[in-house]
Motif scaffolding. Structure first.
Motif, PDB file in Angstrom:
ATOM      1  N   LEU A  12       0.833  -1.180  -0.082  1.00  0.00           N
ATOM      2  CA  LEU A  12      -0.051  -0.096   0.104  1.00  0.00           C
ATOM      3  C   LEU A  12       0.922   1.199   0.068  1.00  0.00           C
ATOM      4  O   LEU A  12       0.511   2.107  -0.852  1.00  0.00           O
ATOM      5  CB  LEU A  12      -0.847   0.055   1.017  1.00  0.00           C
ATOM      6  N   ILE A  13       2.031   1.110   0.885  1.00  0.00           N
ATOM      7  CA  ILE A  13       2.905   2.247   0.948  1.00  0.00           C
ATOM      8  C   ILE A  13       3.628   2.691  -0.477  1.00  0.00           C
ATOM      9  O   ILE A  13       3.695   3.826  -1.053  1.00  0.00           O
ATOM     10  CB  ILE A  13       3.938   2.226   1.963  1.00  0.00           C
ATOM     11  N   LYS A  14       3.932   1.562  -1.034  1.00  0.00           N
ATOM     12  CA  LYS A  14       4.682   1.789  -2.294  1.00  0.00           C
ATOM     13  C   LYS A  14       3.989   2.199  -3.560  1.00  0.00           C
ATOM     14  O   LYS A  14       4.451   3.314  -4.370  1.00  0.00           O
ATOM     15  CB  LYS A  14       5.194   0.294  -2.896  1.00  0.00           C
ATOM     16  N   GLN A  15       2.530   1.898  -3.387  1.00  0.00           N
ATOM     17  CA  GLN A  15       1.733   2.256  -4.371  1.00  0.00           C
ATOM     18  C   GLN A  15       1.179   3.770  -4.107  1.00  0.00           C
ATOM     19  O   GLN A  15       0.848   4.293  -5.156  1.00  0.00           O
ATOM     20  CB  GLN A  15       0.406   1.282  -4.289  1.00  0.00           C
ATOM     21  N   ASN A  16       1.510   4.114  -3.016  1.00  0.00           N
ATOM     22  CA  ASN A  16       1.184   5.865  -2.950  1.00  0.00           C
ATOM     23  C   ASN A  16       2.537   6.403  -2.392  1.00  0.00           C
ATOM     24  O   ASN A  16       2.321   7.374  -1.445  1.00  0.00           O
ATOM     25  CB  ASN A  16      -0.082   5.789  -1.779  1.00  0.00           C
ATOM     26  N   ARG A  17       3.542   6.275  -2.708  1.00  0.00           N
ATOM     27  CA  ARG A  17       4.777   6.535  -2.360  1.00  0.00           C
ATOM     28  C   ARG A  17       4.882   7.930  -2.579  1.00  0.00           C
ATOM     29  O   ARG A  17       5.338   9.017  -1.814  1.00  0.00           O
ATOM     30  CB  ARG A  17       5.998   5.850  -2.698  1.00  0.00           C
ATOM     31  N   THR A  18       4.355   8.690  -3.794  1.00  0.00           N
ATOM     32  CA  THR A  18       4.648   9.838  -4.171  1.00  0.00           C
ATOM     33  C   THR A  18       3.652  10.866  -3.050  1.00  0.00           C
ATOM     34  O   THR A  18       4.128  11.994  -2.802  1.00  0.00           O
ATOM     35  CB  THR A  18       3.796  10.143  -5.422  1.00  0.00           C
ATOM     36  N   VAL A  19       2.828  10.278  -2.282  1.00  0.00           N
ATOM     37  CA  VAL A  19       2.200  11.236  -1.183  1.00  0.00           C
ATOM     38  C   VAL A  19       3.008  10.759   0.094  1.00  0.00           C
ATOM     39  O   VAL A  19       3.117  11.802   1.046  1.00  0.00           O
ATOM     40  CB  VAL A  19       0.588  10.843  -1.352  1.00  0.00           C
ATOM     41  N   ILE A  20       3.245   9.656   0.347  1.00  0.00           N
ATOM     42  CA  ILE A  20       3.561   9.416   1.687  1.00  0.00           C
ATOM     43  C   ILE A  20       5.049   9.650   1.840  1.00  0.00           C
ATOM     44  O   ILE A  20       5.686  10.261   2.982  1.00  0.00           O
ATOM     45  CB  ILE A  20       3.515   7.748   1.830  1.00  0.00           C
ATOM     46  N   LEU A  21       5.941   9.352   0.893  1.00  0.00           N
ATOM     47  CA  LEU A  21       7.550   9.808   1.370  1.00  0.00           C
ATOM     48  C   LEU A  21       7.616  11.150   1.549  1.00  0.00           C
ATOM     49  O   LEU A  21       8.262  11.263   2.564  1.00  0.00           O
ATOM     50  CB  LEU A  21       8.497   9.208   0.011  1.00  0.00           C
ATOM     51  N   PRO A  22       7.260  12.029   0.758  1.00  0.00           N
ATOM     52  CA  PRO A  22       7.440  13.441   1.308  1.00  0.00           C
ATOM     53  C   PRO A  22       7.056  13.799   2.802  1.00  0.00           C
ATOM     54  O   PRO A  22       7.476  14.795   3.415  1.00  0.00           O
ATOM     55  CB  PRO A  22       6.870  14.375   0.271  1.00  0.00           C
ATOM     56  N   ILE A  23       6.130  13.113   2.965  1.00  0.00           N
ATOM     57  CA  ILE A  23       5.698  13.506   4.540  1.00  0.00           C
ATOM     58  C   ILE A  23       6.392  12.810   5.475  1.00  0.00           C
ATOM     59  O   ILE A  23       6.895  13.606   6.663  1.00  0.00           O
ATOM     60  CB  ILE A  23       4.101  12.603   4.758  1.00  0.00           C
ATOM     61  N   ILE A  24       6.921  11.527   5.268  1.00  0.00           N
ATOM     62  CA  ILE A  24       7.760  10.923   6.442  1.00  0.00           C
ATOM     63  C   ILE A  24       9.314  10.883   6.205  1.00  0.00           C
ATOM     64  O   ILE A  24      10.118  10.648   7.013  1.00  0.00           O
ATOM     65  CB  ILE A  24       7.358   9.352   6.513  1.00  0.00           C
ATOM     66  N   PHE A  25       9.689  11.613   5.127  1.00  0.00           N
ATOM     67  CA  PHE A  25      11.080  11.562   4.663  1.00  0.00           C
ATOM     68  C   PHE A  25      11.927  12.315   5.755  1.00  0.00           C
ATOM     69  O   PHE A  25      12.880  11.984   6.102  1.00  0.00           O
ATOM     70  CB  PHE A  25      11.426  12.337   3.220  1.00  0.00           C
ATOM     71  N   PRO A  26      11.504  13.532   6.248  1.00  0.00           N
ATOM     72  CA  PRO A  26      12.140  14.220   7.285  1.00  0.00           C
ATOM     73  C   PRO A  26      12.487  13.245   8.417  1.00  0.00           C
ATOM     74  O   PRO A  26      13.558  13.256   8.946  1.00  0.00           O
ATOM     75  CB  PRO A  26      11.636  15.592   7.411  1.00  0.00           C
ATOM     76  N   SER A  27      11.565  12.714   9.021  1.00  0.00           N
ATOM     77  CA  SER A  27      11.666  11.836  10.198  1.00  0.00           C
ATOM     78  C   SER A  27      12.795  10.668   9.734  1.00  0.00           C
ATOM     79  O   SER A  27      13.523  10.383  10.563  1.00  0.00           O
ATOM     80  CB  SER A  27      10.483  11.193  10.559  1.00  0.00           C
ATOM     81  N   LEU A  28      12.566  10.206   8.687  1.00  0.00           N
ATOM     82  CA  LEU A  28      13.489   9.026   8.339  1.00  0.00           C
ATOM     83  C   LEU A  28      14.914   9.486   8.223  1.00  0.00           C
ATOM     84  O   LEU A  28      15.955   8.781   8.572  1.00  0.00           O
ATOM     85  CB  LEU A  28      13.281   8.258   7.206  1.00  0.00           C
ATOM     86  N   GLU A  29      15.009  10.827   7.447  1.00  0.00           N
ATOM     87  CA  GLU A  29      16.281  11.057   7.525  1.00  0.00           C
ATOM     88  C   GLU A  29      17.247  11.570   8.693  1.00  0.00           C
ATOM     89  O   GLU A  29      18.234  11.274   9.035  1.00  0.00           O
ATOM     90  CB  GLU A  29      16.556  12.415   6.657  1.00  0.00           C
ATOM     91  N   LYS A  30      16.417  12.218   9.727  1.00  0.00           N
ATOM     92  CA  LYS A  30      16.866  12.649  11.120  1.00  0.00           C
ATOM     93  C   LYS A  30      17.172  11.360  11.793  1.00  0.00           C
ATOM     94  O   LYS A  30      18.210  11.372  12.681  1.00  0.00           O
ATOM     95  CB  LYS A  30      15.841  13.501  11.867  1.00  0.00           C
ATOM     96  N   ASN A  31      16.393  10.376  11.757  1.00  0.00           N
ATOM     97  CA  ASN A  31      16.849   9.233  12.467  1.00  0.00           C
ATOM     98  C   ASN A  31      18.039   8.455  12.240  1.00  0.00           C
ATOM     99  O   ASN A  31      18.954   8.089  12.938  1.00  0.00           O
ATOM    100  CB  ASN A  31      15.419   8.207  12.454  1.00  0.00           C
ATOM    101  N   ALA A  32      17.940   8.525  10.694  1.00  0.00           N
ATOM    102  CA  ALA A  32      19.347   7.837  10.069  1.00  0.00           C
ATOM    103  C   ALA A  32      20.626   8.536  10.327  1.00  0.00           C
ATOM    104  O   ALA A  32      21.737   7.918  10.787  1.00  0.00           O
ATOM    105  CB  ALA A  32      19.213   8.052   8.517  1.00  0.00           C
TER     106      ALA A  32
END
Length: 554
Positions: free
Chosen positions: A452-472
């Protein structure tokens, strides 16, 4: 002078009575004869014995009042005296002359022995024609309630009662004929006398409201459980018996009986709640006429718990019953059932003591989504409404439930709620509590959710990317960093261009944020320098008009 002497001399006195001179003496002598004859004992007739069941009304009343006073003095149930005295009237036409029980009021060592009775014969020792009458007599014996707070009181009588209870359990289990209306009435009376009581509980303000260390709490055990357990087993066998006619039994297992049974779910003894769960489920299955009422009554318990008390011991057991009921709902779901989901089940996420029943609640919620996938959007938005802010352990539970709901969610419903959903998931990914961040990252381990996330990645990734990058880059927990890198790799492998675009935007935002932070620090440093310069002369520090215009509230 004896009355027989008067009768012998009746003719002598008769001549005197004829004269007017002795009219007064006539009335006086007849009055004396009548009084003397009334004082003589009378031999009771057979018809009167049969009418009164072998006991006189006055002696029965004296017996009942004496027993009631003894029960009250020993803190027994108020209904015991009434039920036991009612035993004589119920069996007035059955086996006259048999001695069923004996109440002894004696003082032993300063203590009143409230109730003592003899064991009745076993069912195998009487002919089949007498078994039903013996069953009723045993039921009435079991209507006597003892005080179990003192284990030294009435030990013999308690043993006799327990043995009698076990015998009637076997009798109900092996019954080979339909139970009559009289039998059902006596059964419900005995069960009501023994089970329906005022529940006593220890102070539990902090224990239930805060729900800390629930697994370490010692459950409260009812001292009367050795008898209560057999009564519950008897009720369960009676309800489940094929010889119990539901159309006839519903007159006695009625709405009032069900409500009082539901009240017992607040018992602190987990053994009692487990039996109640099984009994109520059997009643729900057998008495179809009571099903809407039972669901409504459970709703009312939930409403009171959610919006008023937040204190109840049996929420988990009630939800377990509802889980089985929801599983049997026919499709399409009725509007009543959907309202139950929205008004009762979803708000059950609000109380602080949710760890006590969350597993059962999550099962009920998931059952609704599996029944009707269109309810997924409603459920997810309901979870977001009650999402905890400061309670990390509760947040971990919500993430676990969210995974189960998303696993049953279809693409259309997922797209309706994915924006607010992944804003919340992004906040969980950024949590400094490693268990919250770790549980959120575990969502990508589910194949259906990952799809489900991959099919809607264009909407989901911009929302969660800052959190992913800060965690990494900077999360303190190595496990969270490792899981974050795995999720980043999933996105970079699936859509490298989108990933690079999000990375570029993140770096730009970081640069702007650093610039704003630098300007803020410069401004504060300048203010500190000006304040230090003016400190000696006690001159005020002026705020620039630009800053005043920007912050009119200041």
């Amino acid at each position: 002078m004896s009355p027989f002497l008067f009768l012998r001399k009746k003719r002598v006195f008769g001549c005197l009575f004829t004269s007017g001179r002795f009219a007064c003496e006539k009335r006086f002598l007849f009055k004396m004869i009548k009084q003397i004859l009334n004082r003589l004992p009378r031999k009771p007739s057979k018809s009167s014995d049969n009418r009164e069941g072998g006991t006189s009304t006055s002696s029965s009343n004296a017996y009942t009042s004496s027993r009631n006073s003894d029960l009250a003095s020993n803190h027994y149930a108020n209904s015991s005296g009434a039920s036991f005295s009612g035993f004589h009237s119920t069996n007035s036409g059955l086996n006259q002359g048999n001695k069923i029980s004996q109440v002894v009021n004696a003082k032993l060592n300063g203590n009143t022995v409230a109730t003592s009775f003899e064991a009745l014969p076993n069912f195998r020792d009487v002919p089949n024609s007498e078994k039903q009458n013996l069953f009723i007599r045993k039921l009435n014996i079991c209507c006597i309630v003892f005080d179990f707070t003192d284990p030294t009181k009435n030990v013999k009588e308690k043993d006799i009662k327990r043995q009698t209870l076990l015998e009637i359990v076997d009798y109900v289990s092996s019954a080979n004929g339909k139970f009559s209306e009289i039998i059902m009435q006596e059964i419900v009376k005995m069960v009501s006398v023994n089970l329906f009581r005022a529940l006593t509980s220890a102070p539990r303000e902090n224990k239930v409201l805060l729900a800390f260390d629930l697994e370490e709490e010692e459950p409260s055990m009812d001292s009367a459980w050795p008898h209560l357990q057999v009564v519950y087993e008897f009720l369960l066998r009676f309800v489940a018996s094929p010889e119990t006619d539901a159309k006839l039994a519903k007159r006695y297992i009625d709405h009032s009986f069900v409500l009082r049974l539901l009240d017992l779910f607040d018992s602190e003894d987990p053994r009692e709640r487990e039996y109640l769960k099984t009994v109520l489920h059997r009643i729900y299955g057998k008495f179809m006429v009571h099903r809407p009422f039972i669901r409504k009554a459970i709703n009312n318990i939930f409403y009171r718990f959610i919006f008023e008390t937040e204190k109840h011991n049996g929420i988990a057991e009630l939800l377990e019953i509802l889980g089985s009921i929801i599983n049997g709902f026919a499709l399409p779901l009725k509007e009543e059932h959907k309202l139950f989901l929205v008004r009762a089940l979803i708000p059950l996420h609000k109380p602080k003591c949710i760890p006590m029943y969350h597993q059962q609640l999550s099962y009920c919620i998931t059952q609704f989504v599996e029944k009707d996938c269109k309810l997924a959007d409603t459920v997810i938005r309901g979870l977001l409404k009650y999402w905890p802010i400061t309670n990390s352990s509760k947040e971990v539970m919500f993430l676990g439930e969210l995974e189960e709901v998303l696993e049953a969610t279809q693409l259309a419903e997922f797209q309706r709620c994915m924006v607010p959903l992944f804003r919340q998931i992004g906040r969980c990914l950024s949590s400094s509590h490693f268990q919250v961040a770790e549980r959120a990252l575990f969502l990508w381990n589910n194949d259906h959710i990952e799809t489900l996330i991959k099919q809607n990645r264009t909407v989901i990734l911009p929302i969660i990317f800052p959190s992913l990058e800060k965690n990494a880059r900077s999360h303190w927990n190595p496990a969270v960093q490792s899981l974050t890198l795995n999720v980043r790799k999933i996105f970079s492998d699936t859509d490298p261009e989108l990933f690079e675009e999000c990375l570029h935007k993140f770096e730009e935002d970081q640069a702007q944020e650093n610039e704003v932070k630098s300007k803020r620090e410069t401004t504060w440093k300048r203010l500190e320098e000006i304040a230090a310069m003016k400190a000696a002369s006690n001159e005020p520090v002026l705020v620039s008009p630009k800053a005043t215009t920007r912050n009119p509230s200041c």
